[in-house]
Structure formats: structure tokens, C-alpha cells
Enzyme design. Sequence first.
Site, PDB file in Angstrom:
ATOM      1  N   ASP A  39       0.865  -1.185   0.000  1.00  0.00           N
ATOM      2  CA  ASP A  39       0.000   0.000   0.000  1.00  0.00           C
ATOM      3  C   ASP A  39       0.897   1.229   0.000  1.00  0.00           C
ATOM      4  O   ASP A  39       2.020   1.192   0.524  1.00  0.00           O
ATOM      5  CB  ASP A  39      -0.908   0.000   1.246  1.00  0.00           C
ATOM      6  CG  ASP A  39      -2.174   0.820   1.048  1.00  0.00           C
ATOM      7  OD1 ASP A  39      -3.268   0.230   1.051  1.00  0.00           O
ATOM      8  OD2 ASP A  39      -2.062   2.065   0.889  1.00  0.00           O
ATOM      9  N   CYS A 281     -20.208   0.286   0.112  1.00  0.00           N
ATOM     10  CA  CYS A 281     -20.484  -0.399  -1.157  1.00  0.00           C
ATOM     11  C   CYS A 281     -21.870  -0.183  -1.745  1.00  0.00           C
ATOM     12  O   CYS A 281     -21.983   0.109  -2.929  1.00  0.00           O
ATOM     13  CB  CYS A 281     -20.260  -1.890  -0.963  1.00  0.00           C
ATOM     14  SG  CYS A 281     -18.543  -2.273  -0.628  1.00  0.00           S
ATOM     15  N   LYS A 284     -22.638   3.220  -3.486  1.00  0.00           N
ATOM     16  CA  LYS A 284     -21.645   3.426  -4.557  1.00  0.00           C
ATOM     17  C   LYS A 284     -21.912   2.491  -5.734  1.00  0.00           C
ATOM     18  O   LYS A 284     -21.909   2.904  -6.893  1.00  0.00           O
ATOM     19  CB  LYS A 284     -20.255   3.169  -3.964  1.00  0.00           C
ATOM     20  CG  LYS A 284     -19.166   2.953  -4.981  1.00  0.00           C
ATOM     21  CD  LYS A 284     -17.805   2.856  -4.298  1.00  0.00           C
ATOM     22  CE  LYS A 284     -17.460   1.490  -3.773  1.00  0.00           C
ATOM     23  NZ  LYS A 284     -17.098   0.500  -4.780  1.00  0.00           N
TER      24      LYS A 284
HETATM   25  N1  LIG Z   1     -15.141  -2.724   2.129  1.00  0.00           N
HETATM   26  C1  LIG Z   1     -15.773  -3.818   1.767  1.00  0.00           C
HETATM   27  O1  LIG Z   1     -16.424  -4.471   2.581  1.00  0.00           O
HETATM   28  C2  LIG Z   1     -15.716  -4.302   0.343  1.00  0.00           C
HETATM   29  C3  LIG Z   1     -16.231  -5.571   0.045  1.00  0.00           C
HETATM   30  C4  LIG Z   1     -16.172  -6.034  -1.274  1.00  0.00           C
HETATM   31  C5  LIG Z   1     -15.590  -5.237  -2.272  1.00  0.00           C
HETATM   32  N2  LIG Z   1     -15.099  -4.011  -1.954  1.00  0.00           N
HETATM   33  C6  LIG Z   1     -14.422  -3.253  -3.014  1.00  0.00           C
HETATM   34  O2  LIG Z   1     -13.007  -3.464  -2.854  1.00  0.00           O
HETATM   35  C7  LIG Z   1     -12.272  -2.284  -3.219  1.00  0.00           C
HETATM   36  C8  LIG Z   1     -11.405  -1.848  -2.053  1.00  0.00           C
HETATM   37  O3  LIG Z   1     -12.269  -1.480  -0.984  1.00  0.00           O
HETATM   38  P1  LIG Z   1     -11.693  -1.222   0.489  1.00  0.00           P
HETATM   39  O4  LIG Z   1     -12.873  -1.036   1.361  1.00  0.00           O
HETATM   40  O5  LIG Z   1     -10.666  -2.249   0.806  1.00  0.00           O
HETATM   41  O6  LIG Z   1     -10.945   0.186   0.246  1.00  0.00           O
HETATM   42  P2  LIG Z   1      -9.898   0.898   1.202  1.00  0.00           P
HETATM   43  O7  LIG Z   1      -9.979   2.345   0.896  1.00  0.00           O
HETATM   44  O8  LIG Z   1     -10.071   0.420   2.604  1.00  0.00           O
HETATM   45  O9  LIG Z   1      -8.467   0.330   0.706  1.00  0.00           O
HETATM   46  C9  LIG Z   1      -7.894   0.634  -0.530  1.00  0.00           C
HETATM   47  C10 LIG Z   1      -6.395   0.823  -0.312  1.00  0.00           C
HETATM   48  O10 LIG Z   1      -5.746   0.920  -1.592  1.00  0.00           O
HETATM   49  C11 LIG Z   1      -4.622   1.779  -1.432  1.00  0.00           C
HETATM   50  N3  LIG Z   1      -4.172   2.218  -2.762  1.00  0.00           N
HETATM   51  C12 LIG Z   1      -4.844   2.985  -3.654  1.00  0.00           C
HETATM   52  N4  LIG Z   1      -4.099   3.123  -4.773  1.00  0.00           N
HETATM   53  C13 LIG Z   1      -2.952   2.440  -4.571  1.00  0.00           C
HETATM   54  C14 LIG Z   1      -1.798   2.200  -5.368  1.00  0.00           C
HETATM   55  N5  LIG Z   1      -1.669   2.687  -6.622  1.00  0.00           N
HETATM   56  N6  LIG Z   1      -0.788   1.455  -4.847  1.00  0.00           N
HETATM   57  C15 LIG Z   1      -0.890   0.946  -3.589  1.00  0.00           C
HETATM   58  N7  LIG Z   1      -1.959   1.134  -2.799  1.00  0.00           N
HETATM   59  C16 LIG Z   1      -2.983   1.863  -3.291  1.00  0.00           C
HETATM   60  C17 LIG Z   1      -5.149   2.887  -0.554  1.00  0.00           C
HETATM   61  O11 LIG Z   1      -4.084   3.584   0.073  1.00  0.00           O
HETATM   62  C18 LIG Z   1      -6.033   2.104   0.446  1.00  0.00           C
HETATM   63  O12 LIG Z   1      -5.329   1.768   1.626  1.00  0.00           O
HETATM   64  C19 LIG Z   1     -13.332  -1.274  -3.661  1.00  0.00           C
HETATM   65  O13 LIG Z   1     -13.478  -1.366  -5.053  1.00  0.00           O
HETATM   66  C20 LIG Z   1     -14.599  -1.756  -2.964  1.00  0.00           C
HETATM   67  O14 LIG Z   1     -15.753  -1.376  -3.662  1.00  0.00           O
HETATM   68  C21 LIG Z   1     -15.130  -3.537  -0.671  1.00  0.00           C
HETATM   69  O1  LIG Z   2     -31.416  -6.760   6.722  1.00  0.00           O
HETATM   70  C1  LIG Z   2     -30.557  -5.860   6.677  1.00  0.00           C
HETATM   71  C2  LIG Z   2     -29.210  -6.105   6.343  1.00  0.00           C
HETATM   72  C3  LIG Z   2     -28.326  -5.035   6.321  1.00  0.00           C
HETATM   73  N1  LIG Z   2     -28.733  -3.784   6.616  1.00  0.00           N
HETATM   74  C4  LIG Z   2     -27.778  -2.657   6.546  1.00  0.00           C
HETATM   75  O2  LIG Z   2     -27.182  -2.662   5.259  1.00  0.00           O
HETATM   76  C5  LIG Z   2     -25.847  -2.140   5.326  1.00  0.00           C
HETATM   77  C6  LIG Z   2     -24.868  -3.106   4.688  1.00  0.00           C
HETATM   78  O3  LIG Z   2     -24.766  -4.273   5.476  1.00  0.00           O
HETATM   79  P1  LIG Z   2     -23.940  -5.549   4.997  1.00  0.00           P
HETATM   80  O4  LIG Z   2     -24.343  -5.904   3.633  1.00  0.00           O
HETATM   81  O5  LIG Z   2     -24.091  -6.576   6.033  1.00  0.00           O
HETATM   82  O6  LIG Z   2     -22.434  -5.013   5.071  1.00  0.00           O
HETATM   83  P2  LIG Z   2     -21.356  -4.586   3.949  1.00  0.00           P
HETATM   84  O7  LIG Z   2     -20.025  -4.754   4.576  1.00  0.00           O
HETATM   85  O8  LIG Z   2     -21.715  -3.272   3.376  1.00  0.00           O
HETATM   86  O9  LIG Z   2     -21.480  -5.735   2.811  1.00  0.00           O
HETATM   87  C7  LIG Z   2     -22.124  -5.532   1.564  1.00  0.00           C
HETATM   88  O10 LIG Z   2     -21.276  -4.863   0.671  1.00  0.00           O
HETATM   89  C8  LIG Z   2     -20.027  -5.557   0.437  1.00  0.00           C
HETATM   90  C9  LIG Z   2     -19.181  -4.649  -0.409  1.00  0.00           C
HETATM   91  O11 LIG Z   2     -19.440  -4.751  -1.761  1.00  0.00           O
HETATM   92  C10 LIG Z   2     -20.329  -6.897  -0.201  1.00  0.00           C
HETATM   93  O12 LIG Z   2     -19.110  -7.589  -0.463  1.00  0.00           O
HETATM   94  C11 LIG Z   2     -21.231  -7.719   0.723  1.00  0.00           C
HETATM   95  O13 LIG Z   2     -21.562  -8.958   0.102  1.00  0.00           O
HETATM   96  C12 LIG Z   2     -22.489  -6.915   1.023  1.00  0.00           C
HETATM   97  O14 LIG Z   2     -23.302  -7.610   1.967  1.00  0.00           O
HETATM   98  C13 LIG Z   2     -25.578  -1.904   6.815  1.00  0.00           C
HETATM   99  O15 LIG Z   2     -25.778  -0.542   7.108  1.00  0.00           O
HETATM  100  C14 LIG Z   2     -26.612  -2.759   7.505  1.00  0.00           C
HETATM  101  O16 LIG Z   2     -26.940  -2.283   8.778  1.00  0.00           O
HETATM  102  C15 LIG Z   2     -30.063  -3.539   6.954  1.00  0.00           C
HETATM  103  O17 LIG Z   2     -30.437  -2.398   7.220  1.00  0.00           O
HETATM  104  N2  LIG Z   2     -30.940  -4.583   6.994  1.00  0.00           N
END
Ligand SMILES: NC(=O)c1ccc[n+]([C@@H]2O[C@H](COP(=O)([O-])OP(=O)(O)OC[C@H]3O[C@@H](n4cnc5c(N)ncnc54)[C@H](O)[C@@H]3O)[C@@H](O)[C@H]2O)c1
Ligand SMILES: O=c1ccn([C@@H]2O[C@H](COP(=O)(O)OP(=O)(O)O[C@H]3O[C@H](CO)[C@@H](O)[C@H](O)[C@H]3O)[C@@H](O)[C@H]2O)c(=O)[nH]1
Length: 471
Positions: A39, A281, A284
Site C-alpha cells: 500500500d 459499497c 456506490k
Molecule cells: N469494504 C468492503 O467491505 C468491500 C467488500 C467487497 C468489495 N469491496 C471493493 O473493494 C475495493 C477496495 O475497498 P476497500 O474497502 O478495501 O478500500 P480501502 O480504501 O479500505 O483500501 C484501498 C487501499 O488501496 C490503497 N491504494 C490505492 N491506490 C494504490 C496504489 N496505486 N498502490 C498501492 N496502494 C494503493 C489505498 O491507500 C487504500 O489503503 C473497492 O473497489 C470496494 O468497492 C469492498
Molecule cells: O437486513 C438488513 C441487512 C443489512 N442492513 C444494513 O445494510 C448495510 C450493509 O450491510 P452488509 O451488507 O451486512 O455489510 P457490507 O459490509 O456493506 O457488505 C455488503 O457490501 C459488500 C461490499 O461490496 C459486499 O461484499 C457484501 O456482500 C455486502 O453484503 C448496513 O448498514 C446494515 O446495517 C439492513 O439495514 N438490513
Amino acid sequence: MASPVEVKKICCIGAGYVGGPTCAVIALKCPHIQVTIVDLNQSRIDAWNSEDFSLPIYEPGLDDVVKACRGRNLFFSTDVNKGIQEADLIFVSVNTPTKKNGVGAGYAADLNYIELATRQIAAVATSSKIVVEKSTVPCRTAESMRTILEANSKPNCRFDILSNPEFLAEGTAIDDLFNPDRVLIGSLQTPEGISACASLTAVYANWVAKERILNVGLWSSELTKLAANAMLAQRISSINALSAICEATGANIDEVAHAVGYDSRVGPKFLKASVGFGGSCFQKDILNLVYLSESLHLPEVAAYWRQVVEMNEYQKNRFSKRVVDTLFNTITGKRIAVLGFAFKADTGDTRESAAITLIKNFLNETAYVNVYDPKVPHEQIWQDLQEAIPNKPLETIQKQVTLSASAMDACLNAEAVVIATEWKEFKEIDWQTVYDSMKKPAFVFDGRLLVDADALRKIGFKVTSIGRGGV
Ligand SMILES: NC(=O)c1ccc[n+]([C@@H]2O[C@H](COP(=O)([O-])OP(=O)(O)OC[C@H]3O[C@@H](n4cnc5c(N)ncnc54)[C@H](O)[C@@H]3O)[C@@H](O)[C@H]2O)c1
Ligand SMILES: O=c1ccn([C@@H]2O[C@H](COP(=O)(O)OP(=O)(O)O[C@H]3O[C@H](CO)[C@@H](O)[C@H](O)[C@H]3O)[C@@H](O)[C@H]2O)c(=O)[nH]1
């Protein structure tokens, strides 16, 4: 099909909520693979490497995973170039936030971080790589990545691109990664694409049953991620829309959700009415889908998905209004305790948290707000409030908001308690003591259907819950 490369070294670009836990679990389950998570953010990497394991994100069970493999086959570093050069397979797990400026502002995904990481791979790689999109991206992003990589690659360097979106949810990330419903891998249906797909499949097959690893085309994989989030969020907006009808009619949303979810075609999950969904997520990714639909000249499709986000905004504002209405149509000068600031329980993440909108609305009504969350750092709360209310200097916000050290402290002398996050500890508070310490009449507004409303009413509280008749 070309024979698949055996993956020995993995690099993950991006040590955030996805890259960190995902690749830590790969390291745990595949001790024969060296995993390096890189990172640009030095303080984040320092936290991942900290001696006392004060990791940069809170996720139950994550510290045990990191403790088991850090220094063995799991490494965290800011040396992005070295990580790229050494790896056979690179996960791109950088952030893809909603664009703030320019074409598509407010809807489209900002792909700048993806592009920069891709260009860096092309610039420094000296051998062939499998490049895996882990970030959530619009449909056909892999094509842009391939164009960049091929236009800049050195002789004898070949890049195969896969899509492998992540489905973990925060708060249950480790469990989700240990026992995923499915692992989705998208590839071009060429011999090379299928071979690269087999290499990544072999990594997951170390702990995931083969029938749960789904191999599909690249574009289907990219679109599936957006579709999965859109459909989950749509369920929440549907149940929240029904919660408004329940409040107006005297029906009980938990009973309705339970009975509807009993139908095996509907199923019981993701039907919990709430103050609104948050997290980095859902909003977005739906806006991304809206933008995609508009770009494809499908305005009706765009409008359909946009409504899921609009319903969510409505729910947050409707709940704040119900608080004001119930408190005799004014909260000016009144003190409101907001319990919970994270977007859901078991995470310290506040991105798009409903609590932010609620507090903003309460401050707009010139109330005083006490905030307590067990995991969100205070600096984060100030930062979020400042971003949400850019027209007020932080010092002004700080005159109206107090950050409390416990739920009990937050409720002291308050006129109302608002439950914004479903932390288990709020269920277990000594509500009698809370009642005794509050102004009377003492109100509770349960935005998460967390507490036993009847038990609280017996103590003397006036209770209003989402999706039920109040007081
Ligand atoms: N947060 C979730 O629960 C979740 C779940 C599934 C998918 N996603 C997706 O995964 C992706 C990452 O999400 P996140 O929540 O981990 O984001 P985040 O902001 O927590 O982490 C991303 C990291 O990438 C680093 N970064 C950016 N450009 C870089 C580069 N060129 N070289 C090295 N490091 C670099 C940033 O400094 C940051 O620490 C997003 O596309 C998001 O939509 C997130
Ligand atoms: O019955 C429900 C379930 C969830 N939530 C709300 O919905 C939001 C999202 O919850 P959750 O989906 O459990 O958490 P995330 O970490 O945002 O996970 C979602 O977003 C991720 C990022 O893309 C995906 O990877 C996951 O599969 C997807 O569940 C939160 O504010 C929860 O409180 C409700 O209000 N009612």
C-alpha cells in the site's frame, strides 16, 4: 488449454478492508504461497506491522489470522514495485469511490486508482503476471486494464486478466472468507484466459469446495458484483418502504418480514428494517449501475435502481423527522444521545453510515448531540461530521456535539436516546439506570429494532421503533 501456472507468490495492491483480510486468509490457508500486501499509505502498513497487532481495521478474528502468518508467509510493505516484480499473481484491491468531479460525478466509479495501479504493474513487471481485479469495478474495466498493460509491456511479459470480485461483508469478513457462499472468477474464454482462471481456482481450492468456485466470462463476473449488491440493497429498501406503511397502519414490520421471509422463494435474510443501509459499497455500486444503465441508453433501468438509493435517503430523513415530531415538534436546545456511529455492528467503518445523516439533521434543528460508539475513533467522527456539514467550522460543530466514553455517559441528562447501530452492548445496557439519569419524559428511538420495546415501556420510557406504531 495452456498448462496453468502454479501460483507461488501473490502480491495484493491495496491493504484496506478487502485486500488486508482477503489476502491474510489466503496466506493462512495456503502456507506454501508467499503473500505480500502493499500500500502507498505508510501509516496503514505500519499498523498492519505493529508489534501489538493494533491493525488498521477492526474485524472480529482478523488479528488471529494475522498473528498466525505475519512474518511466515504474509508480509505488509510500502514497496509496491518489489511486490509487483516478485509475484506471479497480483490482486488489484484499491479503492473505487464514486467520482466527485467531471463526467459522471456523483454516479460513476472513480477508476483513477485502478488505472494508476495498472500502469505501475506495466511499468515495473519484468515477467508474466496474472492480474486479478479484486476491486468492484464497472462492467468492461478489465478491457481497459488489458489495453494499458499490453501497450506498455516489455518483451516476454504477458498479462492475463481475471475478475474475482469480493463478496465479504464487514463485521463477518473472516467467516465469509473461510466459508464463502461462492468464489467468482471471470476470465476471457480463450485458452490463456481459461488457464489463468485455473491457476487462481487452484489457490482457492486449498479451502473452498470446487462446486462453490464459479468460473464465468469476464463481463459477467464484473456485472455480477454490482448486481449482487444492488439486489441486496433493494431488499432493504423494499422492507424499509414497507416499514413506513407499518408505522401508518399499526402493522409490525418484524412480523411482516418474518412471515414474508418464510416463503422459501424469498428467504429470511436481508429483511431487517432499519434506519437505512450504509457502508462503502451499496450506494456506490448502485449509483455505478445507474450510470452504466444511462450510458447504455436504458433510462428506465437507471430509474429503477436509482429508486433504491432514494428510498434509503427517504428512510434516514423520515426517521429523523419522526424524532422531531415525537419530541413535540422541536428539538432546539434538547440533548439527544446517539448510540452507534458505525454503519453496522462489529465494524469501526463509518462510510455512508446512517448515523451521520441523523446527526446532521439533529444539528440542523439546533439540538445538542452526545455520540457514543465502541469502535469508531473520535477523530473519525469529527472528520465525518465536518465532511457532512462543510458550511460549519469544526469548532461550531464541536459546540453542539459531545463524544462520550460510554453509552451510559451519552444518555446522561438526555431527553432522547437514538439507536443508530445495532451493537450488542446497547441491548444489554442497564436501561433502568439510563432512565433514571435522563430528563423526563424519556424517549427511546430504536432505528435498528434492537431493544425490547415493551420492557422499556414498563420502565417508563416512551419508545418509538422503526416499522411499528410508537410511544
Ligand atoms: N469494504 C468492503 O467491505 C468491500 C467488500 C467487497 C468489495 N469491496 C471493493 O473493494 C475495493 C477496495 O475497498 P476497500 O474497502 O478495501 O478500500 P480501502 O480504501 O479500505 O483500501 C484501498 C487501499 O488501496 C490503497 N491504494 C490505492 N491506490 C494504490 C496504489 N496505486 N498502490 C498501492 N496502494 C494503493 C489505498 O491507500 C487504500 O489503503 C473497492 O473497489 C470496494 O468497492 C469492498
Ligand atoms: O437486513 C438488513 C441487512 C443489512 N442492513 C444494513 O445494510 C448495510 C450493509 O450491510 P452488509 O451488507 O451486512 O455489510 P457490507 O459490509 O456493506 O457488505 C455488503 O457490501 C459488500 C461490499 O461490496 C459486499 O461484499 C457484501 O456482500 C455486502 O453484503 C448496513 O448498514 C446494515 O446495517 C439492513 O439495514 N438490513
